[in-house]
Design an enzyme around this catalytic site. Structure first.
Site, short mmCIF file in Angstrom:
data_model
loop_
_atom_site.label_atom_id
_atom_site.label_comp_id
_atom_site.label_asym_id
_atom_site.label_seq_id
_atom_site.Cartn_x
_atom_site.Cartn_y
_atom_site.Cartn_z
N LYS A 20 0.83 -1.21 0.00
CA LYS A 20 0.00 0.00 0.00
C LYS A 20 0.86 1.26 0.00
CE LYS A 20 -2.04 -1.06 3.92
NZ LYS A 20 -1.31 -2.32 4.22
N ARG A 95 -9.48 0.70 8.81
CA ARG A 95 -9.05 -0.64 9.20
C ARG A 95 -10.11 -1.40 9.98
NH1 ARG A 95 -3.13 0.48 8.98
NH2 ARG A 95 -2.03 -1.46 9.29
N ARG A 134 11.62 -5.36 5.17
CA ARG A 134 11.30 -3.94 4.94
C ARG A 134 12.25 -3.04 5.73
NH1 ARG A 134 5.25 -1.72 5.50
NH2 ARG A 134 5.42 -2.53 7.63
P1 ADP Z 1 2.19 -1.82 3.27
O1 ADP Z 1 2.18 -0.32 3.24
O2 ADP Z 1 0.98 -2.42 2.59
O3 ADP Z 1 2.39 -2.37 4.63
P2 ADP Z 1 4.75 -1.58 1.86
O4 ADP Z 1 4.44 -0.77 0.66
O5 ADP Z 1 5.46 -0.93 2.97
O6 ADP Z 1 3.41 -2.31 2.39
O7 ADP Z 1 5.58 -2.86 1.37
C1 ADP Z 1 6.05 -3.83 2.31
C2 ADP Z 1 7.44 -4.27 1.90
O8 ADP Z 1 7.37 -5.03 0.69
C3 ADP Z 1 8.43 -3.15 1.63
O9 ADP Z 1 9.68 -3.59 2.04
C4 ADP Z 1 8.37 -2.97 0.12
O10 ADP Z 1 9.62 -2.51 -0.40
C5 ADP Z 1 8.10 -4.38 -0.36
N1 ADP Z 1 7.21 -4.46 -1.53
C6 ADP Z 1 6.17 -3.64 -1.84
N2 ADP Z 1 5.57 -4.05 -2.98
C7 ADP Z 1 6.23 -5.17 -3.38
C8 ADP Z 1 6.10 -6.05 -4.51
N3 ADP Z 1 5.14 -5.87 -5.43
N4 ADP Z 1 6.96 -7.09 -4.59
C9 ADP Z 1 7.93 -7.27 -3.66
N5 ADP Z 1 8.11 -6.47 -2.59
C10 ADP Z 1 7.28 -5.43 -2.45
P1 ADP Z 2 1.29 -1.79 7.90
O1 ADP Z 2 0.72 -1.29 6.61
O2 ADP Z 2 2.61 -2.42 7.76
O3 ADP Z 2 0.33 -2.61 8.69
P2 ADP Z 2 0.92 0.82 9.14
O4 ADP Z 2 2.04 1.77 9.06
O5 ADP Z 2 -0.27 1.07 8.27
O6 ADP Z 2 1.55 -0.59 8.88
O7 ADP Z 2 0.40 0.71 10.62
C1 ADP Z 2 1.28 0.48 11.70
C2 ADP Z 2 0.51 0.46 13.02
O8 ADP Z 2 -0.13 1.74 13.23
C3 ADP Z 2 -0.65 -0.54 13.06
O9 ADP Z 2 -0.21 -1.83 13.44
C4 ADP Z 2 -1.55 0.11 14.11
O10 ADP Z 2 -1.06 -0.10 15.43
C5 ADP Z 2 -1.41 1.59 13.80
N1 ADP Z 2 -2.42 2.04 12.82
C6 ADP Z 2 -2.18 2.53 11.58
N2 ADP Z 2 -3.32 2.84 10.96
C7 ADP Z 2 -4.33 2.50 11.82
C8 ADP Z 2 -5.74 2.55 11.75
N3 ADP Z 2 -6.39 3.00 10.67
N4 ADP Z 2 -6.44 2.12 12.83
C9 ADP Z 2 -5.83 1.69 13.93
N5 ADP Z 2 -4.50 1.60 14.06
C10 ADP Z 2 -3.74 2.01 13.01
#
Ligand code: ADP
Ligand code: ADP
Ligand code: ZN
Length: 222
Positions: A20, A95, A134
Site C-alpha cells: 500500500k 481498518r 522492509r
Molecule cells: P504496506 O504499506 O501495505 O504495509 P509496503 O508498501 O510498505 O506495504 O511494502 C512492504 C514491503 O514489501 C516493503 O519492504 C516494500 O519494499 C516491499 N514491496 C512492496 N511491494 C512489493 C512487490 N510488489 N513485490 C515485492 N516487494 C514489495
Molecule cells: P502496515 O501497513 O505495515 O500494517 P501501518 O504503518 O499502516 O503498517 O500501521 C502500523 C501500526 O499503526 C498498526 O499496526 C496500528 O497499530 C497503527 N495504525 C495505523 N493505521 C491505523 C488505523 N487506521 N487504525 C488503527 N491503528 C492504526
C-alpha cells in the site's frame, strides 16, 4: 505528470506488507495528490513524543490497532486540508468497519465521495518475507526492501537521504499478530466496499512496477 479528469478519492486496502505505502507514494507523484497514511502520521507522533504519540505507542508496539476514535480524529482533520481538494489516497485507513462508517459520514459532510477502493491481494508467506525485509526512512517514511527494492546507497533513502531503519513491529512475532488483526478486523472491509460497488481487486503478488501498471490501468477505466 499530473493527469486531469480522473476521480481520485481513493483507498488502498490490503494486509500489512501488501504494498500500500509503496504504491501510494508512486501514485502521489503521478497524480499530485496527497497520501494519507495513518501509520506514517502515528509514527511521526511517536517520534516527536506528542500526546497522540504517547497514546498510540503501546498499541503499535504490540501489533494492535490504535483505538478507532483516535485515528478517526486524525483522518477527519487531515481530509479538511486544502491539498485534499484534488483527491487523496488513504493508506492504512480505514481498518475497521467503525472507521469505514465514520469515513462515509465525514466525506458526506465535506461534500466528497469515495471513487474507488483498491484491494491489493498478496499471500501470507509473501507478506512475512516482505515485512521482515522492509526498511523504512526515518525522515519521509518511504519503504524499501533489502531484496525487492533496495536503496541506491545502503541505509539511505533515495528520496530524501534520510536514515533507513527496521520498524519495531516488523519482527516476525509482531508481524504474525498484525496479520491476525488484519484478518479479524480489516478483511471484512473487502465485502463492505464490494457491496458499495467501489472495490477493485489487484494482484499484489506481481513485481512493484507491474502492480503499478495494473493499478494505473484499473484507475483509467471506469
Ligand atoms: P504496506 O504499506 O501495505 O504495509 P509496503 O508498501 O510498505 O506495504 O511494502 C512492504 C514491503 O514489501 C516493503 O519492504 C516494500 O519494499 C516491499 N514491496 C512492496 N511491494 C512489493 C512487490 N510488489 N513485490 C515485492 N516487494 C514489495
Ligand atoms: P502496515 O501497513 O505495515 O500494517 P501501518 O504503518 O499502516 O503498517 O500501521 C502500523 C501500526 O499503526 C498498526 O499496526 C496500528 O497499530 C497503527 N495504525 C495505523 N493505521 C491505523 C488505523 N487506521 N487504525 C488503527 N491503528 C492504526
Ligand atoms: Zn526518505
Amino acid at each position: 505528470m499530473v493527469e486531469g479528469d480522473l476521480h481520485m478519492n481513493l483507498i488502498l486496502l490490503g494486509p500489512p506488507g501488501a504494498g500500500k505505502g509503496t504504491q501510494a507514494k508512486m501514485l502521489t507523484e503521478t497524480f499530485g495528490i496527497p497520501q494519507i497514511s495513518t501509520g506514517d502520521i502515528l509514527r511521526a507522533a511517536v517520534k516527536e513524543g506528542t500526546p497522540l504519540g504517547k497514546q498510540a505507542q503501546a498499541f503499535m508496539d504490540d501489533g494492535k490497532l490504535v483505538p478507532d476514535e483516535v485515528v478517526i480524529g486524525i483522518v477527519t482533520e487531515r481530509l479538511q486540508e486544502p491539498d485534499c481538494n484534488q483527491g487523496f489516497i488513504l493508506d492504512g485507513f480505514p481498518r475497521t468497519v467503525a472507521q469505514a462508517d465514520a469515513l462515509q459520514e465525514n466525506l458526506r459532510e465535506l461534500g466528497k465521495e469515495l471513487d474507488r477502493v483498491i484491494a491489493l491481494q498478496v499471500d501470507t508467506e509473501a507478506l512475512v518475507e516482505r515485512l521482515t525485509g522492509r526498511r523504512t526512512c526515518k525522515s519521509c517514511g518511504r519503504g524499501y526492501h533489502v531484496k525487492f527494492d533496495p536503496p541506491a546507497v545502503e541505509g539511505r533513502c533515495d528520496a530524501c537521504g534520510g536514515e533507513l531503519y527496521q520498524r519495531d513491529d516488523d519482527r516476525e512475532e509482531t508481524i504474525r499478530k498484525r496479520l491476525e488483526v488484519y484478518e479479524r478486523q480489516t478483511a471484512p472491509l473487502i465485502d463492505y466496499y464490494r457491496n458499495a460497488g467501489l472495490l477493485i481487486e489487484v494482484d499484489g503478488m506481481q513485481q512493484i512496477e507491474e502492480v503499478r501498471e495494473t493499478l494505473l490501468a484499473a484507475l483509467r477505466t471506469e
